[in-house]
Design a protein around this motif. Structure first.
Motif, short mmCIF file in Angstrom:
data_model
loop_
_atom_site.label_atom_id
_atom_site.label_comp_id
_atom_site.label_asym_id
_atom_site.label_seq_id
_atom_site.Cartn_x
_atom_site.Cartn_y
_atom_site.Cartn_z
N ALA A 124 -0.74 -7.88 -17.60
CA ALA A 124 -1.91 -7.46 -16.81
C ALA A 124 -2.45 -6.12 -17.28
N VAL A 125 -1.83 -5.55 -18.32
CA VAL A 125 -2.22 -4.20 -18.77
C VAL A 125 -3.68 -4.14 -19.18
N ASP A 126 -4.21 -5.20 -19.76
CA ASP A 126 -5.60 -5.18 -20.24
C ASP A 126 -6.60 -4.98 -19.10
N ASP A 127 -6.18 -5.23 -17.86
CA ASP A 127 -7.09 -5.07 -16.72
C ASP A 127 -7.09 -3.64 -16.17
N TYR A 128 -6.27 -2.77 -16.75
CA TYR A 128 -6.14 -1.41 -16.24
C TYR A 128 -6.25 -0.41 -17.40
N LYS A 129 -6.36 0.88 -17.05
CA LYS A 129 -6.55 1.92 -18.07
C LYS A 129 -5.31 2.08 -18.95
N PHE A 130 -4.15 2.09 -18.31
CA PHE A 130 -2.90 2.34 -19.01
C PHE A 130 -1.79 1.49 -18.38
N PRO A 131 -0.69 1.28 -19.10
CA PRO A 131 0.42 0.52 -18.51
C PRO A 131 1.12 1.27 -17.38
N LYS A 132 1.04 2.61 -17.40
CA LYS A 132 1.61 3.41 -16.32
C LYS A 132 0.50 4.31 -15.76
N LEU A 133 0.24 4.18 -14.46
CA LEU A 133 -0.85 4.91 -13.81
C LEU A 133 -0.29 5.94 -12.85
N GLY A 134 -0.85 7.16 -12.87
CA GLY A 134 -0.32 8.21 -12.03
C GLY A 134 -1.35 9.19 -11.52
N GLU A 135 -2.65 8.87 -11.68
CA GLU A 135 -3.69 9.75 -11.17
C GLU A 135 -4.11 9.29 -9.78
N ASP A 136 -4.36 10.27 -8.88
CA ASP A 136 -4.80 9.92 -7.53
C ASP A 136 -6.02 9.00 -7.60
N GLY A 137 -5.95 7.93 -6.84
CA GLY A 137 -7.04 6.96 -6.81
C GLY A 137 -6.81 5.76 -7.69
N ASP A 138 -5.88 5.85 -8.66
CA ASP A 138 -5.56 4.67 -9.48
C ASP A 138 -5.02 3.57 -8.57
N THR A 139 -5.57 2.37 -8.70
CA THR A 139 -5.23 1.26 -7.80
C THR A 139 -4.80 0.04 -8.60
N VAL A 140 -3.75 -0.63 -8.13
CA VAL A 140 -3.23 -1.82 -8.80
C VAL A 140 -2.95 -2.90 -7.75
N PHE A 141 -3.37 -4.13 -8.04
CA PHE A 141 -3.02 -5.24 -7.16
C PHE A 141 -1.52 -5.50 -7.24
N ALA A 142 -0.93 -5.86 -6.10
CA ALA A 142 0.51 -6.10 -6.05
C ALA A 142 0.97 -7.14 -7.07
N LYS A 143 0.15 -8.16 -7.32
CA LYS A 143 0.54 -9.22 -8.26
C LYS A 143 0.61 -8.70 -9.70
N ASP A 144 0.02 -7.51 -9.96
CA ASP A 144 0.04 -6.93 -11.30
C ASP A 144 1.08 -5.83 -11.45
N VAL A 145 1.83 -5.56 -10.38
CA VAL A 145 2.76 -4.43 -10.38
C VAL A 145 4.12 -4.83 -10.94
N LYS A 146 4.64 -4.00 -11.85
CA LYS A 146 6.02 -4.15 -12.30
C LYS A 146 6.94 -3.31 -11.42
N ARG A 147 6.51 -2.06 -11.11
CA ARG A 147 7.27 -1.20 -10.21
C ARG A 147 6.36 -0.12 -9.65
N VAL A 148 6.57 0.21 -8.37
CA VAL A 148 5.87 1.31 -7.72
C VAL A 148 6.83 2.49 -7.59
N TYR A 149 6.34 3.69 -7.83
CA TYR A 149 7.13 4.90 -7.65
C TYR A 149 6.52 5.71 -6.50
N GLY A 150 7.39 6.28 -5.65
CA GLY A 150 6.87 7.02 -4.51
C GLY A 150 7.75 8.20 -4.15
N GLU A 151 7.20 9.07 -3.29
CA GLU A 151 7.93 10.21 -2.75
C GLU A 151 8.17 9.98 -1.28
N ASP A 152 9.40 10.19 -0.85
CA ASP A 152 9.80 9.89 0.52
C ASP A 152 8.96 10.64 1.55
#
Length: 219
Positions: free
Chosen positions: A182-210
């Motif tokens: 699904a990488v071709d549908d997004y800017k980069f394979p790993k996204l980390g800028e505020d506002g970057d959005t990914v559909f759950a079906k395209d997600v390999k892993r989500v990273y978060g802060e507690d």
């Protein structure tokens, strides 16, 4: 349509449902037309028969750790592409599936093929998906990070900078790793800028802060 007498098929009914399909029973066929009856209102009308029969292709649907097998009918001359999505009905489930690989022969895989040349389409269920999440503590101690799995609709959106809450779990999304196909549908394979959005079906892993209200515990 290409159904036989006695079979059911979805069609628009000119009497009770001119804009939406309802279930119809095929009463007779002949002369390039079929006589059908709406099962909702009983209206009988004629519909043109397809000139060519569809191409039935075996489809394997993977969902978490399970796999199901069904059949999908493609139009003659239709091309199947990696990334296509369609509904697959199997004995176990009805699923929205995305094509991940196309098999045209023994150990022969491709990203696109004419339906007539396809032996098996390999897919992944994307209607409802499981998403792996890694949550880091607020103090940044990565060795105390914890993993969890959330279950959401495939079109659920994870946005970097947004807060998420699943039961007792609360975290701010700090990054998203996109699935390879699904990488071709997004800017980069790993996204980390505020506002970057990914559909759950395209997600390999989500990273978060507690952000849990309870005190952090590695146990």
């Amino acid at each position: 349509m290409s159904e036989n007498v006695g079979e059911s098929t979805p069609l628009e009914c000119p009497s009770c449902s001119p804009d939406l399909e309802t279930v119809h029973e095929v009463l007779t066929t002949g002369g390039g037309q079929a006589t059908v009856q709406c099962t909702d209102c009983g209206h009988v009308h004629k519909e043109a028969l397809d000139d060519e029969a569809g191409v039935a292709v075996d489809v394997v649907v993977s969902q978490d750790d399970e796999s199901f097998t069904g059949t999908v009918e493609f139009d003659p001359g239709e091309t199947v592409y990696e990334g296509d999505e369609f509904v697959v009905e199997t004995e176990e489930t009805i699923a929205v599936a995305r094509v991940t690989s196309i098999e045209t022969g023994p150990e022969e895989r491709t990203t696109r093929a004419d339906a007539e040349d396809v032996e098996t389409v390999w897919t992944r269920a994307v209607g409802n998906v499981s998403v792996d999440v890694t949550v880091h503590p607020q103090d940044g101690a990565r060795e105390d990070s914890r993993g969890l799995t959330v279950h959401v609709p495939g079109d659920y959106e994870f946005t970097v900078g947004a807060s998420e809450s699943f039961g007792d779990e609360e975290f701010e999304v700090t990054g998203v790793h996109v699935r390879e196909n699904a990488v071709d549908d997004y800017k980069f394979p790993k996204l980390g800028e505020d506002g970057d959005t990914v559909f759950a079906k395209d997600v390999k892993r989500v990273y978060g802060e507690d952000e849990s209200s309870t005190a952090w515990s590695a146990w």
